[in-house]
Design an enzyme around this catalytic site. Structure first.
Site, mmCIF file in Angstrom:
data_model
loop_
_atom_site.group_PDB
_atom_site.id
_atom_site.type_symbol
_atom_site.label_atom_id
_atom_site.label_comp_id
_atom_site.label_asym_id
_atom_site.label_seq_id
_atom_site.Cartn_x
_atom_site.Cartn_y
_atom_site.Cartn_z
ATOM 1 N N ARG A 80 0.843 -1.197 0.000
ATOM 2 C CA ARG A 80 0.000 0.000 0.000
ATOM 3 C C ARG A 80 0.879 1.248 0.000
ATOM 4 O O ARG A 80 1.992 1.243 0.528
ATOM 5 C CB ARG A 80 -0.919 0.028 1.234
ATOM 6 C CG ARG A 80 -2.153 -0.855 1.079
ATOM 7 C CD ARG A 80 -3.064 -0.756 2.283
ATOM 8 N NE ARG A 80 -2.459 -1.356 3.448
ATOM 9 C CZ ARG A 80 -1.858 -0.694 4.429
ATOM 10 N NH1 ARG A 80 -1.803 0.632 4.411
ATOM 11 N NH2 ARG A 80 -1.328 -1.335 5.439
ATOM 12 N N TYR A 208 -1.644 -3.416 -6.922
ATOM 13 C CA TYR A 208 -1.369 -4.236 -5.746
ATOM 14 C C TYR A 208 -2.411 -4.119 -4.631
ATOM 15 O O TYR A 208 -2.793 -3.012 -4.245
ATOM 16 C CB TYR A 208 -0.005 -3.879 -5.154
ATOM 17 C CG TYR A 208 0.405 -4.881 -4.105
ATOM 18 C CD1 TYR A 208 1.007 -6.077 -4.467
ATOM 19 C CD2 TYR A 208 0.126 -4.660 -2.765
ATOM 20 C CE1 TYR A 208 1.343 -7.022 -3.528
ATOM 21 C CE2 TYR A 208 0.454 -5.607 -1.813
ATOM 22 C CZ TYR A 208 1.063 -6.791 -2.205
ATOM 23 O OH TYR A 208 1.381 -7.728 -1.265
ATOM 24 N N LYS A 217 -9.695 -2.307 1.663
ATOM 25 C CA LYS A 217 -9.440 -1.165 2.544
ATOM 26 C C LYS A 217 -10.210 0.078 2.088
ATOM 27 O O LYS A 217 -10.714 0.837 2.904
ATOM 28 C CB LYS A 217 -7.940 -0.871 2.613
ATOM 29 C CG LYS A 217 -7.100 -2.073 3.058
ATOM 30 C CD LYS A 217 -7.485 -2.528 4.433
ATOM 31 C CE LYS A 217 -7.005 -3.893 4.825
ATOM 32 N NZ LYS A 217 -5.759 -4.145 5.415
ATOM 33 N N HIS A 237 -10.732 -2.420 11.406
ATOM 34 C CA HIS A 237 -9.631 -3.250 10.905
ATOM 35 C C HIS A 237 -9.398 -4.374 11.912
ATOM 36 O O HIS A 237 -8.424 -4.371 12.655
ATOM 37 C CB HIS A 237 -8.388 -2.367 10.761
ATOM 38 C CG HIS A 237 -7.263 -3.000 10.018
ATOM 39 N ND1 HIS A 237 -5.950 -2.643 10.214
ATOM 40 C CD2 HIS A 237 -7.240 -3.960 9.060
ATOM 41 C CE1 HIS A 237 -5.169 -3.355 9.419
ATOM 42 N NE2 HIS A 237 -5.936 -4.162 8.709
ATOM 43 N N SER A 259 -1.547 -3.942 10.044
ATOM 44 C CA SER A 259 -1.224 -4.870 8.971
ATOM 45 C C SER A 259 0.072 -5.619 9.296
ATOM 46 O O SER A 259 1.027 -5.029 9.789
ATOM 47 C CB SER A 259 -1.029 -4.117 7.650
ATOM 48 O OG SER A 259 -2.191 -3.407 7.328
ATOM 49 N N ALA A 260 0.074 -6.917 8.988
ATOM 50 C CA ALA A 260 1.262 -7.771 9.167
ATOM 51 C C ALA A 260 1.692 -7.865 10.638
ATOM 52 O O ALA A 260 2.883 -7.927 10.931
ATOM 53 C CB ALA A 260 2.411 -7.289 8.280
ATOM 54 N N CYS A 261 0.724 -7.857 11.554
ATOM 55 C CA CYS A 261 1.011 -8.054 12.987
ATOM 56 C C CYS A 261 0.322 -9.306 13.515
ATOM 57 O O CYS A 261 0.095 -9.440 14.719
ATOM 58 C CB CYS A 261 0.568 -6.842 13.798
ATOM 59 S SG CYS A 261 1.649 -5.422 13.589
ATOM 60 N N LYS A 263 -2.831 -10.863 12.512
ATOM 61 C CA LYS A 263 -4.291 -11.040 12.587
ATOM 62 C C LYS A 263 -4.706 -12.389 12.007
ATOM 63 O O LYS A 263 -5.514 -13.107 12.585
ATOM 64 C CB LYS A 263 -5.030 -9.917 11.841
ATOM 65 C CG LYS A 263 -5.122 -8.624 12.634
ATOM 66 C CD LYS A 263 -6.198 -7.676 12.129
ATOM 67 C CE LYS A 263 -6.024 -7.261 10.687
ATOM 68 N NZ LYS A 263 -4.748 -6.543 10.437
ATOM 69 N N ASN A 265 -2.904 -15.107 11.710
ATOM 70 C CA ASN A 265 -2.473 -16.190 12.598
ATOM 71 C C ASN A 265 -3.421 -16.344 13.786
ATOM 72 O O ASN A 265 -3.794 -17.453 14.163
ATOM 73 C CB ASN A 265 -1.053 -15.936 13.118
ATOM 74 C CG ASN A 265 -0.003 -16.126 12.036
ATOM 75 O OD1 ASN A 265 -0.271 -16.748 11.012
ATOM 76 N ND2 ASN A 265 1.170 -15.574 12.248
ATOM 77 N N ASP A 286 -9.451 -9.830 8.829
ATOM 78 C CA ASP A 286 -8.943 -8.484 8.546
ATOM 79 C C ASP A 286 -9.932 -7.358 8.853
ATOM 80 O O ASP A 286 -9.516 -6.301 9.299
ATOM 81 C CB ASP A 286 -8.516 -8.397 7.074
ATOM 82 C CG ASP A 286 -7.641 -7.195 6.762
ATOM 83 O OD1 ASP A 286 -6.780 -6.856 7.593
ATOM 84 O OD2 ASP A 286 -7.827 -6.588 5.696
ATOM 85 N N SER A 374 4.876 -10.484 0.483
ATOM 86 C CA SER A 374 4.232 -11.391 -0.479
ATOM 87 C C SER A 374 2.958 -11.943 0.157
ATOM 88 O O SER A 374 2.873 -12.075 1.378
ATOM 89 C CB SER A 374 5.187 -12.517 -0.885
ATOM 90 O OG SER A 374 5.742 -13.159 0.239
ATOM 91 N N ARG A 375 1.991 -12.264 -0.677
ATOM 92 C CA ARG A 375 0.642 -12.546 -0.171
ATOM 93 C C ARG A 375 0.038 -13.792 -0.794
ATOM 94 O O ARG A 375 0.407 -14.187 -1.904
ATOM 95 C CB ARG A 375 -0.278 -11.364 -0.504
ATOM 96 C CG ARG A 375 0.134 -10.047 0.167
ATOM 97 C CD ARG A 375 -0.473 -9.917 1.519
ATOM 98 N NE ARG A 375 0.015 -8.769 2.272
ATOM 99 C CZ ARG A 375 -0.586 -8.303 3.367
ATOM 100 N NH1 ARG A 375 -1.681 -8.872 3.812
ATOM 101 N NH2 ARG A 375 -0.071 -7.284 4.030
ATOM 102 N N ARG A 406 2.649 -3.931 17.714
ATOM 103 C CA ARG A 406 3.961 -4.577 17.768
ATOM 104 C C ARG A 406 4.863 -3.621 18.540
ATOM 105 O O ARG A 406 5.300 -2.606 18.004
ATOM 106 C CB ARG A 406 4.424 -4.743 16.316
ATOM 107 C CG ARG A 406 5.640 -5.558 16.075
ATOM 108 C CD ARG A 406 5.963 -5.529 14.580
ATOM 109 N NE ARG A 406 5.184 -6.481 13.812
ATOM 110 C CZ ARG A 406 5.529 -7.748 13.599
ATOM 111 N NH1 ARG A 406 6.658 -8.207 14.085
ATOM 112 N NH2 ARG A 406 4.763 -8.535 12.882
ATOM 113 N N ASN A 502 -0.787 -18.146 22.314
ATOM 114 C CA ASN A 502 -1.620 -16.971 22.597
ATOM 115 C C ASN A 502 -2.989 -17.381 23.132
ATOM 116 O O ASN A 502 -3.711 -16.580 23.717
ATOM 117 C CB ASN A 502 -1.773 -16.097 21.342
ATOM 118 C CG ASN A 502 -0.458 -15.432 20.967
ATOM 119 O OD1 ASN A 502 0.416 -15.264 21.816
ATOM 120 N ND2 ASN A 502 -0.306 -15.072 19.704
#
Ligand code: SAT
Ligand code: MN
Length: 596
Positions: A80, A208, A217, A237, A259-261, A263, A265, A286, A374-375, A406, A502
């Site tokens: 983004r 992208y 988003k 979010h 993002s990328a923290c 969610k 998982n 998400d 990468s996604r 984080r 967790n």
């Protein structure tokens, strides 16, 4: 004259407004062809073949990864672009200091100049979609016009796309308009622009993720948060996860992390071996749309129907559900490739990369083989922990809202707010280290209130005020918590094992909601005492646990001062209730002597 839909019958399902808008856009962009997407399997397969045929997409090893493809985006178009993302309201103050702003008329002119003739020789795809279950009163329709077949494939996985969505739009009469073109993929000619007052998005120059899949988003957060404010609900979010205890009762949690923290998982967590009889159900990974219910509780739907998840780090230990989910019928973007045509990424712990994400022969000197952002794009129904409750028209009742970021220091493993307004302060004060999900420096701590910094479609001061009002009107509001899985030692090692473990923290959260678990009162909220958290079977020392659950007054004094300074940016619009909660927290800190 409306452009004739080519293969959709009956034509009456297309509302006049959709037809007129498509015709207007076609006149501006001048495509060679217009394709109305029906969302069928046949259409999906034929677009896959089109992209394979023209070399844009690579089929992966059909034995190990049936139905999987690799798409390599332009190397300058991998995340983004927050600095090129705008919210265009008539009054600049409505967008707030948290958004880049342009006057709507100027923004339309600028964007239309870019779009003029940009689809010459290309196909214009009309992508009708529905965010949320087709039959839910909470769902909303949209139409994305795009010249990217890759975007169409993603939208088919991520949303309810096609004929049923178009019919719903025709019935309802309203929809969000999203216009997208990859343009020249020139970072100098790239803008993601929102017009909340017109329910419209214009995105140019990127193919992208969040820049281009406009349902995600742009619609489900930026435009929807604006609509939610005027209609009395929340667009957030957040992942939505169901935790079923051995007694058979399920609590639903909505968790906001940047993002990328982690969610995805957390939404797909597998409980540790000692948690026999516990089950985790994924509703969403998400985005959550939260509505007050008639019974005074808050109900959530996941507006999406697929996952656009971070690939690196995924393996059977960190996230077995995700690992299994993406073994078939998955669209990979910017991963590496083995010599046998299998997808590969850092943290997979099997196989070897032969080609990196740019298609070059792998050379460690060029950096990671797979791009850190990468996604995978995949249908949610492929997830072994997918819950049918994700289809429930009325959503699922939320027991707890969990904020997190984080943070290598300061924020304890978990703490509970004293009440709703205090919880809003905790959410508004969230800070987190930046990740590869957006372009720019990685690892810099920044304020990311409710994990919505890049996604709130209006002034954060008004947004917090709206949060306070929504909670105040609920007879049974969810309990609010904050978690931090990312505390680190000096040497960079993590203090908490994370991932499946967790579950132990989630268990404390649920038992707090049920009024069963113990807690210690501190100035920042309630924390588990060392014996309140289940650490059986965990190789974690007493001193580490103490550190994870410590509240250091001096560091918190500094943190509260930083939050106060951040709030000052919002001036007079900052809600009184937040100022009051911040002042009271500070007073509690001043009166506090930590236990030794
Ligand atoms: O690129 S997306 O916005 O879709 C993913 C993310 O950053 O959360
Ligand atoms: Mn996200």
């Amino acid at each position: 004259m409306a452009t004739a839909p080519e293969h959709l019958t009956p034509l009456s399902v297309i509302s006049h407004e959709v037809a007129v808008w498509v015709a207007d856009v076609a006149r501006l962009t001048l495509p060679a062809k217009v394709h109305w997407c029906d969302g069928s399997e046949a259409e999906y397969r034929s677009l896959q073949q089109l992209l394979v045929g023209n070399g844009e997409m690579l089929p992966l090893n059909a034995d190990t990864h049936p139905g999987c493809f690799l798409y390599r985006s332009d190397p300058n178009d991998v995340a983004r672009v927050e600095h090129l993302t705008y919210v265009c309201t008539r009054d600049r103050e409505d967008a707030g200091p948290n958004n880049h702003w342009m006057a709507p008329a100027q923004a339309h002119r600028k964007m239309d100049d870019l779009f003029r003739g940009c689809m010459r020789g290309r196909t214009l795809y009309v992508v009708p979609y529905c965010m949320g279950p087709i039959d839910s009163p909470f769902s909303r329709g949209g139409v994305e016009i795009t010249d990217s077949a890759y975007v169409v494939l993603n939208m088919r996985l991520m949303t309810r796309m096609g004929r049923a969505a178009l019919e719903r739009i025709a019935r309802e009469g309203t929809f969000v308009k999203g216009l997208h073109s990859v343009g020249e993929l020139d970072p100098e000619r790239r803008f993601i622009v929102h017009f909340p007052e017109e329910s419209m998005i214009k995105s140019y120059g990127s193919g992208y993720g969040g820049n281009a899949l406009l349902g995600k988003k742009c619609h489900a957060l930026r435009i929807a948060s604006w609509q939610a404010r005027s209609e009395g609900w929340l667009a957030e979010h957040m992942l939505i996860v169901g935790i079923e205890s051995p007694s058979g009762q399920t609590h639903y949690l909505a968790c906001a992390f940047p993002s990328a923290c982690g969610k995805t998982n957390l939404a797909m967590l597998i409980p540790p071996a000692s948690y026999a009889g516990w089950k985790v159900w994924t509703i969403g990974d998400d985005i959550a749309w939260l509505h007050p219910g008639k019974d005074g509780r808050l109900y959530a739907i996941n507006p999406e129907s697929g996952y656009f998840g971070v690939v690196p780090g995924t393996n059977p230990k960190t996230n077995r559900n995700a690992y299994e989910t993406i073994r078939r019928d998955t669209l990979f973007t910017n991963v590496a490739l083995t010599a046998g045509g299998e997808p590969w990424w850092e943290g997979l712990h099997e196989g070897k990369p032969a080609f990196d994400w740019q298609g070059r022969a792998y050379d460690p000197a060029n950096g990671p083989a797979a791009h850190p952002n990468s996604r995978f794009t995949v249908a949610a129904t492929q997830n072994p922990s997918y819950s049918r409750a994700a289809e429930a028209a009325g959503g699922v009742p939320i027991s707890a809202i969990v904020f997190g970021g984080r943070r290598r220091s300061l924020a304890p493993l978990v703490y509970q707010a004293r009440g709703w307004a205090h919880g809003v302060l905790i959410g508004a004060g969230v800070a987190s280290e930046t990740t590869a999900a957006a372009t720019g420096a990685v690892g810099v701590v920044r304020r990311d209130p409710m994990a919505m910094k890049p996604f709130a479609g209006y002034n954060f001061a008004d947004y917090w005020d709206h949060w306070i009002r929504v909670g105040a009107a609920l007879e049974h509001p969810p309990q609010i918590f904050h978690v931090n899985w990312f505390r680190q030692r000096e040497d960079g090692r993590f203090l908490w094992p994370g991932f499946g473990e967790n579950m132990r923290v989630l268990r404390w959260i649920i038992e707090r909601c049920e009024g069963r678990a113990g807690a210690v009162d501190t100035p920042i909220g309630q924390l588990p005492g060392p014996s309140d958290l289940d650490t059986r079977g965990l190789a974690i020392g007493e001193s580490v646990l103490e550190e994870l659950l410590a509240v250091d007054p001096q560091s918190w004094r500094e943190e509260l001062a930083a939050i106060g300074a951040y709030f000052d940016e919002f001036g007079e619009r900052l809600p009184q209730a937040l100022k009051r909660e911040l002042g009271e927290t500070l007073q509690r800190i001043e009166a506090f002597t930590p236990r030794r």
